[in-house]
Design a protein around this motif. Structure first.
Motif, short mmCIF file in Angstrom:
data_model
loop_
_atom_site.label_atom_id
_atom_site.label_comp_id
_atom_site.label_asym_id
_atom_site.label_seq_id
_atom_site.Cartn_x
_atom_site.Cartn_y
_atom_site.Cartn_z
N LYS A 28 -7.38 5.39 -7.02
CA LYS A 28 -6.31 6.23 -7.55
C LYS A 28 -6.30 6.21 -9.09
CE LYS A 28 -5.29 7.65 -3.57
NZ LYS A 28 -4.66 6.96 -2.47
N ALA B 26 -3.60 9.03 5.77
CA ALA B 26 -2.50 8.07 5.53
C ALA B 26 -1.15 8.75 5.40
CB ALA B 26 -2.78 7.25 4.27
N SER B 27 -1.14 10.05 5.06
CA SER B 27 0.14 10.77 5.01
C SER B 27 0.76 10.86 6.40
CB SER B 27 -0.05 12.20 4.48
OG SER B 27 -0.66 12.23 3.23
N SER C 38 0.85 -1.21 0.00
CA SER C 38 0.00 0.00 0.00
C SER C 38 0.87 1.25 0.00
CB SER C 38 -0.92 0.03 1.24
OG SER C 38 -0.16 0.27 2.41
N GLY C 39 0.24 2.37 -0.29
CA GLY C 39 0.94 3.64 -0.19
C GLY C 39 1.29 3.95 1.27
N THR C 40 0.40 3.57 2.16
CA THR C 40 0.65 3.79 3.59
C THR C 40 1.90 3.03 4.04
OG1 THR C 40 -1.75 3.87 3.84
CG2 THR C 40 -0.46 3.74 5.86
N SER D 291 0.68 5.30 -4.70
CA SER D 291 -0.39 4.41 -4.24
C SER D 291 -1.15 3.85 -5.44
CB SER D 291 -1.36 5.17 -3.34
OG SER D 291 -2.55 4.40 -3.16
N ASP E 48 4.87 12.60 -0.91
CA ASP E 48 3.66 11.76 -0.99
C ASP E 48 2.99 12.04 -2.34
OD1 ASP E 48 1.19 10.59 -0.86
OD2 ASP E 48 0.76 11.20 1.20
N GLY F 212 -2.25 -1.41 -3.33
CA GLY F 212 -0.81 -1.50 -3.54
C GLY F 212 -0.16 -0.15 -3.44
N ALA G 46 0.98 9.89 -3.84
CA ALA G 46 -0.07 8.86 -3.94
C ALA G 46 -1.16 9.25 -4.94
CB ALA G 46 -0.69 8.62 -2.56
N GLU G 47 -1.41 10.56 -5.06
CA GLU G 47 -2.50 11.03 -5.92
C GLU G 47 -1.96 11.59 -7.23
OE1 GLU G 47 -4.78 13.81 -3.52
OE2 GLU G 47 -5.15 12.30 -1.97
N ASN H 264 -4.17 2.19 -4.80
CA ASN H 264 -5.45 1.86 -4.19
C ASN H 264 -6.55 1.96 -5.27
OD1 ASN H 264 -7.19 1.19 -2.11
ND2 ASN H 264 -7.48 3.32 -1.48
C1 LIG Z 1 -4.31 7.17 -1.00
C2 LIG Z 1 -3.36 8.03 -0.31
C3 LIG Z 1 -2.37 7.50 0.54
C4 LIG Z 1 -2.32 6.07 0.97
O1 LIG Z 1 -2.27 5.12 -0.02
P1 LIG Z 1 -2.90 3.66 0.26
O2 LIG Z 1 -2.39 2.89 -0.91
O3 LIG Z 1 -4.40 3.81 0.25
O4 LIG Z 1 -2.37 3.16 1.54
C5 LIG Z 1 -1.44 8.36 1.10
N1 LIG Z 1 -1.49 9.68 0.87
C6 LIG Z 1 -2.43 10.23 0.08
C7 LIG Z 1 -2.38 11.70 -0.14
C8 LIG Z 1 -3.40 9.43 -0.51
O5 LIG Z 1 -4.35 10.00 -1.25
#
Ligand SMILES: *Cc1c(COP(=O)(O)O)cnc(C)c1O
Length: 376
Positions: free
Chosen positions: A193, A89-90, A60-62, A188, A164, A200, A166-167, A190
């Protein structure tokens, strides 16, 4: 009575080849948390990001943020500066490590961490004898943060930036891709996304040594021995070979997905341009956003809620912008450096349906309801 099909905020959009990569995993019985799809997925991301980076695919991103902070040396009692305007999650992994988050507000140009407040926060913490161990900066909704300013601050004070992203896979600043802009980067995959492996993430680094360490820690930190031997605490954070197969197919369509989301943003902007009360976030010069979610700013929280509820009535999912971390009950006791920017964005902002699999009819349904709210 007609039943409306539900329009989601951001749902998975599968391409043509995901199933065949997953099938290969079944055919070869590689149903394990490593294997050829994991290698292939990492290679595809590395090729896309370019810049000589190494990628460790994780669950995961987390998990990637957790390992990234650990590899930057964050531990018990440390302080970590974190963008307040983000998904929880950040910030959560700071606490997993026994460290303390210090939240920093956003600036209105990008909605991301304010370089001015960040400097102020660092100066304040240093004056109190607590130099922060790391900075977590986020490219929210796909819009890059102020990279040049963040690098200057990071270099000046010698504090690493965990990016981060993730997005923001598919976003760029100048020639550089988001995910490669910090000391280490986080992706991320997820389900919501821009591309997904159902669940993942990945850690991005410019050091092969650090990638190897990330893989080592993500597979329970096993020493090199015939028996199971451990000299440090490990994690079970490696991506599964089955899910990495989905990721290989998704990497093949990433650019199409970015183009579709950007086209949605432009269409909303154009169709709603008559309504002067609605604002959209512009790209600063040289910034290219994947427009993961199309967001609008309304004049007030009341109007935002009227629109959200009207959309909901017609089976359309929308959502207020992220609630800042310094306003979250769980982070009540944390120190923060804020000026009201993210609180205002949270009050007035709304994320509209943005999935790359939506069509013009779907978008028109959303647009008509918003228009009705302003011209009843
Ligand atoms: C989705 C997201 C994460 C975490 O990613 P996961 O794969 O859902 O654990 C972290 N930071 C931001 C800004 C996100 O949008």
């Amino acid at each position: 009575m007609i039943t409306l099909t539900k329009i989601w905020l951001s749902s998975p959009h599968i391409g043509n080849n995901e199933q065949s990569y997953v099938q290969q995993a079944f055919d070869s019985n590689w149903i394990a948390p490593l294997g050829p799809n994991v290698d292939g997925f990492e290679a595809a991301i590395q090729k896309y990001l370019d810049n000589g980076v190494y990628v460790a695919a994780l669950s995961s991103g987390t998990a990637a943020i957790h390992l990234g902070l650990a590899l930057l040396g964050v531990g018990k009692g440390d302080e970590v500066l974190c963008q307040s305007f983000t998904f929880s999650a950040s910030a959560n992994p700071i606490c997993y490590l026994g460290a303390t988050p210090i939240f920093v507000d956003s600036e209105s140009d990008t909605w991301n961490i304010s370089p001015v407040l960040l400097r102020k926060a660092i100066e304040d913490r240093i004056a109190k004898g607590k130099k922060p161990k790391a900075i977590i900066a986020v490219h929210l909704y796909g819009m890059p943060y102020k990279v040049k300013e963040l690098r200057e601050i990071s270099d000046h004070y010698g504090i690493p930036v965990l990016e981060d992203s993730a997005e923001a896979l598919g976003s760029t600043v100048g020639m550089e891709k988001c995910g490669t802009l910090g000391t280490m980067g986080v992706l991320s995959f997820n389900g919501n996304k821009i591309i997904t492996t159902s669940g993942g993430g990945a850690l991005v680094t410019n050091s092969l040594e650090l990638k190897k360490k990330a893989v080592f820690l993500s597979t329970q930190a096993r020493d090199d021995a015939p028996h199971y031997q451990h000299s440090q605490i490990g994690y079970n954070y490696r991506l599964s070979n089955v899910l990495a197969g989905i990721g290989r197919g998704q990497m093949e369509v990433l650019e199409e997905r970015v183009a579709a989301r950007r086209a949605h943003f432009e269409y909303y902007k154009q169709q709603l341009s008559e309504i002067k009360e609605i604002e959209f976030l512009k790209e600063p010069k040289g910034f290219f956003s994947n427009r993961w979610l199309s967001c609008i700013l309304t004049p007030s929280k009341n109007i935002r809620e009227l629109i959200r509820l009207a959309l909901q009535e017609y089976e359309i999912e929308s959502r207020p912008l992220w609630k800042p971390m310094h306003l979250q009950p769980v982070f009540d006791n944390c120190i923060s450096f804020v000026d009201g920017t993210s609180e205002d964005l949270f009050n007035r902002g709304l994320c509209l349906p943005s999935g790359s699999n939506l069509n013009r009819d779907d978008l028109n349904r959303v647009i008509e309801i918003i228009q009705k709210n302003f011209n009843p």
